[in-house]
Design a protein around this motif. Structure first.
Motif, PDB file in Angstrom:
ATOM      1  N   PHE A 145      64.155 -30.604   8.476  1.00  0.00           N
ATOM      2  CA  PHE A 145      63.117 -31.004   8.029  1.00  0.00           C
ATOM      3  C   PHE A 145      63.461 -32.060   6.933  1.00  0.00           C
ATOM      4  N   PHE A 150      58.572 -37.500   3.060  1.00  0.00           N
ATOM      5  CA  PHE A 150      57.446 -36.208   3.754  1.00  0.00           C
ATOM      6  C   PHE A 150      58.234 -35.541   2.754  1.00  0.00           C
ATOM      7  N   ALA A 224      55.440 -29.572  12.508  1.00  0.00           N
ATOM      8  CA  ALA A 224      55.047 -30.841  11.905  1.00  0.00           C
ATOM      9  C   ALA A 224      54.890 -32.267  12.590  1.00  0.00           C
ATOM     10  N   GLU A 225      54.363 -31.275  14.620  1.00  0.00           N
ATOM     11  CA  GLU A 225      54.406 -32.346  15.765  1.00  0.00           C
ATOM     12  C   GLU A 225      53.856 -31.226  16.285  1.00  0.00           C
ATOM     13  N   PRO A 226      52.885 -31.839  17.682  1.00  0.00           N
ATOM     14  CA  PRO A 226      52.404 -31.215  18.426  1.00  0.00           C
ATOM     15  C   PRO A 226      53.815 -30.592  19.669  1.00  0.00           C
ATOM     16  N   ASP A 245      55.325 -21.505  14.838  1.00  0.00           N
ATOM     17  CA  ASP A 245      54.538 -23.074  14.664  1.00  0.00           C
ATOM     18  C   ASP A 245      54.219 -22.742  13.181  1.00  0.00           C
ATOM     19  N   ILE A 246      54.073 -23.747  12.740  1.00  0.00           N
ATOM     20  CA  ILE A 246      54.026 -23.935  11.054  1.00  0.00           C
ATOM     21  C   ILE A 246      52.767 -24.594  11.245  1.00  0.00           C
ATOM     22  N   GLY A 248      50.482 -28.077   9.025  1.00  0.00           N
ATOM     23  CA  GLY A 248      50.013 -28.787   7.869  1.00  0.00           C
ATOM     24  C   GLY A 248      50.009 -29.856   7.158  1.00  0.00           C
ATOM     25  N   SER A 250      49.807 -33.797   4.923  1.00  0.00           N
ATOM     26  CA  SER A 250      49.789 -33.969   3.438  1.00  0.00           C
ATOM     27  C   SER A 250      48.545 -33.464   2.919  1.00  0.00           C
ATOM     28  N   ASP A 314      42.535 -33.161  13.819  1.00  0.00           N
ATOM     29  CA  ASP A 314      43.322 -32.629  15.053  1.00  0.00           C
ATOM     30  C   ASP A 314      42.403 -32.034  15.617  1.00  0.00           C
ATOM     31  N   ILE A 335      47.474 -26.307  17.766  1.00  0.00           N
ATOM     32  CA  ILE A 335      46.978 -27.890  17.821  1.00  0.00           C
ATOM     33  C   ILE A 335      47.805 -28.940  19.164  1.00  0.00           C
ATOM     34  N   ARG A 338      45.293 -34.767  18.592  1.00  0.00           N
ATOM     35  CA  ARG A 338      44.783 -35.061  17.755  1.00  0.00           C
ATOM     36  C   ARG A 338      43.634 -36.563  18.511  1.00  0.00           C
ATOM     37  N   LYS A 435      59.570 -36.900  13.548  1.00  0.00           N
ATOM     38  CA  LYS A 435      58.961 -36.522  14.682  1.00  0.00           C
ATOM     39  C   LYS A 435      58.872 -37.626  16.146  1.00  0.00           C
TER      40      LYS A 435
END
Ligand code: DLL
Length: 446
Positions: A145, A150, A224-226, A245-246, A248, A250, A314, A335, A338, A435
């Motif tokens: 990452f 970021f 960080a992205e779908p 999957d993680i 979150g 900011s 989201d 998710i 969006r 992303k």
């Protein structure tokens, strides 16, 4: 306050993960106690919240139950932009030990801040994320990452050190070198966006590296992205690793708001720190569990920049079924889109994820595609550029035509729309280190 909770619980869990197994009644008590405190703090310290609460005639003392969160006003990304850079901070800058920023697609970035205690909480939720995905101190982890403003790189980094893993803070990019490091350093686990990992798999293939034979990687956390279940199947099938999957954002803390456990069936929310609601994005009325709507969070322990009823945009639903892993913190479903990703073409609402599903359903292609919207003589056109494999390109013209038609048919089945499908050369769609960008809306250009 956070540490004391650990003493309440006995068990064989890691102290941090014990919080994921708190008896539900105790969890709700903790949430309520923290909700009252965060509402009082924001009312006192953040003028925007105070003004909005006053306008609704709500005082902090009116929050007596968890359901009373509904009395509070919502907040959005626009509030962060309007008060740029520090207008929503609830502590003096001397208390802030870290800033991050999210670029967004338009205008100024949004800035988020952390106190020393916020950093400790962030580390803990990432540790819980990593334990849930089976990471341990024995892992050698390549963290791809992005490091910098970021939240991904440094957010994961803190938790990885927290569990005692060996961290390689390599950040994204320079894919050939990533593969060399993965091999030479004996990497056992990875963290990055799913689209970047797919790029890495392709690069490894080109370099003649076989994930199963030449590398030791066993698991990864991706987010960080779908991304879809088909992408997970591809990643796991091509490499033999387990992909978790993680989730979150900011504004709430960064990565570490929610995470998958070994059941890989939705993301557990770290509910002792984040109060979750699902609302109808139009009416903003709360929706019953199980129904899809907009995810809204109230932070329960953040000091520097608490968020009250923050609208994430989201879309997902709350899954109240108990999870086989035994965690008591509830799950949200993966998710896939969006609300602001949605585009309207010829009156039809479409999400990029629907196009992706249509493509992946048709052939075992990789999700390298772009959606390009244009307008000609007042008519909207949707072009879908899909990358095909080198072998497919060797096919006869007839076979290629048939493939194009199958993609078009599948898109029409899912969206009800005709799209112009263009098959493009392998490698011609730009790969991102972070992303992926899929949608190019050129309808208002020239
Ligand atoms: O992307 C934080 C993060 C870093 C999450 C590393 C996971 C791993 P932002 O740049 O503020 O923060 O973007 C947040 O990204 O509102 C979602 O729309 C999307 N997003 C993040 N994780 C997922 C996921 C980070 N697992 C925005 N699935 C969020 C789908 C995700 N979308």
């Amino acid at each position: 306050m956070i540490r004391n909770l650990w003493n309440d619980l006995e068990g064989t869990f890691f102290p941090e993960s014990a919080l994921d197994h708190m008896p539900e009644a105790r969890l709700r008590e903790v949430q309520l106690q923290r909700l009252k405190a965060v509402v009082a703090l924001t009312y006192e310290k953040v003028p925007l919240f105070r003004e909005r609460m006053d306008a609704k005639g709500v005082k902090p003392g009116d929050v007596r139950t968890l359901a009373d969160v509904r009395l509070l006003p919502f907040s959005t990304k626009a509030d962060l932009r309007d008060t740029y850079p520090y207008g929503l901070f609830a502590v003096p800058m001397s208390e802030v030990v870290r800033l991050h920023a999210s670029s967004g697609t338009t205008g100024k970035p949004i800035v988020v801040g952390y106190t020393a205690q916020d950093m400790e909480v962030w580390k803990q939720v990432i540790m819980r994320t990593l334990y849930a995905a089976g990471f341990s101190r024995s892992d050698i982890v390549q963290n791809m990452f992005g490091y910098g403003l970021f939240t991904g790189g440094l957010g994961l980094h803190g938790g990885l050190e927290g569990i005692g893993a060996t961290v390689i803070p390599i950040s994204g990019g320079n894919t050939e070198r990533q593969i060399m490091v993965m091999k030479d350093f004996g990497v056992t686990a990875v963290c990055c966006t799913p689209s970047y990992f797919i790029h890495l798999i392709e690069m490894a293939q080109k370099m003649g590296i076989d994930f199963r034979k030449d590398l030791k990687v066993q698991r990864g956390v991706f987010g960080a992205e779908p991304w879809t279940d088909q992408m997970r199947q591809y990643i796991e099938g091509a490499t033999g690793i387990k992909a978790y999957d993680i989730y979150g954002l900011s504004e709430i803390i960064g990565p570490g708001v929610g995470a998958e456990c070994h059941c890989q069936d939705g993301l557990h929310i770290f509910e002792d720190h984040f109060l979750v609601e699902i609302v109808d994005p139009q009416t903003l009325e709360p929706l019953p569990d199980g129904q899809e709507g907009e995810l809204v969070f109230t932070t329960l322990s953040k000091q520097a920049m608490p968020a009250i009823r923050y609208r994430t945009r989201d879309l997902t639903s709350i899954d109240t079924r108990s999870c086989a892993c035994g965690r008591t913190v509830r799950r949200i479903r993966r998710i896939s889109h969006r609300s602001d990703d949605m585009f309207i073409i010829r009156g039809v609402n479409v999400f990029p994820s629907q196009i992706e599903t249509a493509l992946l359903k048709t052939e075992a292609t990789l999700p390298h595609y772009q959606i390009v919207l244009t307008r000609k003589s007042g008519l909207d056109r949707m072009e879908v550029r899909v990358e095909v494999s080198g072998e497919m390109l060797q096919d006869t013209v007839g076979a290629m035509d048939a493939l194009q038609k199958r993609f078009g048919h599948s898109i029409a089945q899912i969206t009800g729309l005709t799209a112009e499908v263009t098959l493009v050369q392998p490698g011609s769609i730009p790969r991102s280190e972070g992303k992926a960008k899929r949608l190019f809306d050129k309808r208002n250009e020239g």
